[in-house]
Scaffold this motif. Structure first.
Motif, PDB file in Angstrom:
ATOM      1  N   ALA A 120      -1.513  10.803 -19.464  1.00 60.02           N
ATOM      2  CA  ALA A 120      -0.467  11.942 -18.735  1.00 60.02           C
ATOM      3  C   ALA A 120      -0.904  13.102 -19.958  1.00 60.02           C
ATOM      4  O   ALA A 120      -1.750  13.110 -20.178  1.00 60.02           O
ATOM      5  CB  ALA A 120       0.886  11.630 -19.817  1.00 60.02           C
ATOM      6  N   VAL A 153       4.287  19.182 -16.704  1.00 59.71           N
ATOM      7  CA  VAL A 153       3.390  17.556 -16.447  1.00 59.71           C
ATOM      8  C   VAL A 153       3.481  16.427 -15.648  1.00 59.71           C
ATOM      9  O   VAL A 153       3.578  16.776 -14.887  1.00 59.71           O
ATOM     10  CB  VAL A 153       4.680  16.822 -17.671  1.00 59.71           C
ATOM     11  CG1 VAL A 153       4.419  15.738 -17.876  1.00 59.71           C
ATOM     12  CG2 VAL A 153       5.267  17.428 -19.109  1.00 59.71           C
ATOM     13  N   PRO A 155       2.552  12.812 -14.722  1.00 62.48           N
ATOM     14  CA  PRO A 155       2.579  11.669 -15.051  1.00 62.48           C
ATOM     15  C   PRO A 155       1.241  10.548 -15.027  1.00 62.48           C
ATOM     16  O   PRO A 155      -0.031  11.084 -14.766  1.00 62.48           O
ATOM     17  CB  PRO A 155       3.531  11.096 -14.180  1.00 62.48           C
ATOM     18  CG  PRO A 155       3.944  12.066 -13.899  1.00 62.48           C
ATOM     19  CD  PRO A 155       2.925  13.322 -13.659  1.00 62.48           C
ATOM     20  N   ARG A 156       0.653   9.770 -16.008  1.00 60.96           N
ATOM     21  CA  ARG A 156      -0.250   9.340 -16.595  1.00 60.96           C
ATOM     22  C   ARG A 156      -0.382   8.533 -15.125  1.00 60.96           C
ATOM     23  O   ARG A 156       0.767   8.008 -14.166  1.00 60.96           O
ATOM     24  CB  ARG A 156      -0.413   8.242 -17.818  1.00 60.96           C
ATOM     25  CG  ARG A 156      -0.989   7.328 -17.372  1.00 60.96           C
ATOM     26  CD  ARG A 156      -0.957   6.194 -18.159  1.00 60.96           C
ATOM     27  NE  ARG A 156      -2.176   4.766 -18.803  1.00 60.96           N
ATOM     28  CZ  ARG A 156      -2.505   3.978 -19.951  1.00 60.96           C
ATOM     29  NH1 ARG A 156      -1.664   4.529 -20.498  1.00 60.96           N
ATOM     30  NH2 ARG A 156      -3.520   3.428 -19.595  1.00 60.96           N
TER      31      ARG A 156
END
Length: 224
Positions: A120, A153, A155-156
């Motif tokens: 992430a 952010v 996400p992975r």
């Protein structure tokens, strides 16, 4: 009394085991694209990097100089990523999974759609502004324009991008949750694969004709 205590302790252990099964059967995150089992060799390969002899470790193994230096954005995308991973800072190896990067974007520059299969990411803008976004598994786009001090952010494993929508250079600093996050650029992987992905597969997937496909693939042929 002792027997009662043993029964209570056993019950607690069973309850913990039921409540947290992942703690009892956990596979560590991979640090490479694949690790094929070799049952016929005594060679040592590990999921990451072999540890250095502690007696040979120096302070330099934990340091990196250069994040203050602007990346060269004189390329087709107008972008440059300076990655600080376990290869750049050997001391990061085995420390629970962390790395960072500097992103430079010229005006109109793009960090093309890509994924980090093992990490992430959180991006903070320190100069200029940029539009950043990612695609969820159902195709929903989450994106917004970021200014200095804003964070976003990714996400992975999800496809994401950054685009400089301003009129001056933009810079971001990112933290990633793996010492080797990996990088898969979507277009490069599909149109510049080696060996090449079958033309029939790409043409049907993108709903384009053979001539259009060849024009697209020609843009990636020199990057192998």
């Amino acid at each position: 009394m002792a027997r009662s205590f043993e029964l209570v302790l056993l019950a607690l252990l069973v309850a913990v085991a039921i409540a947290s099964p992942l703690a009892l059967a956990y596979d560590p995150s991979p640090l490479q694209d694949f690790c094929v089992a070799d049952t016929s060799s005594d060679a040592v390969f590990v999921n990451g990097h072999v540890c250095k002899d502690p007696s040979q470790v120096t302070a330099g193994d934990f340091a990196f100089a250069g994040l203050h230096v602007a990346g060269d954005t004189s390329n087709a995308f107008g972008s440059r990523v300076t990655l600080v991973d376990a290869r750049a800072v050997p001391g990061l190896n085995s420390l629970g999974g962390v790395s960072m990067a500097r992103l430079d974007l010229a005006p109109g520059g793009l960090n093309p759609p890509h994924t980090h299969p093992r990490a992430a990411e959180v991006l903070t803008v320190v100069e200029g502004e940029m539009r950043a976004g990612f695609l969820a598994a159902d195709g929903t786009l989450f994106a917004r324009v970021l200014s200095v001090g804003d964070a976003f952010v990714f996400p992975r494993g999800l496809v994401h991008f950054e685009f400089n929508c301003g009129d001056r250079p933009a810079v971001g600093i990112a933290g990633l949750s793996s010492q080797n996050p990996g990088l898969v650029r979507v277009a490069d992987s599909l149109f510049g694969a080696n060996p090449a992905v079958d033309d029939d597969v790409l043409a049907k997937a993108f709903r384009i004709d053979a001539a259009t496909l060849q024009r697209i693939k020609a843009q990636f042929a020199t990057k192998k």
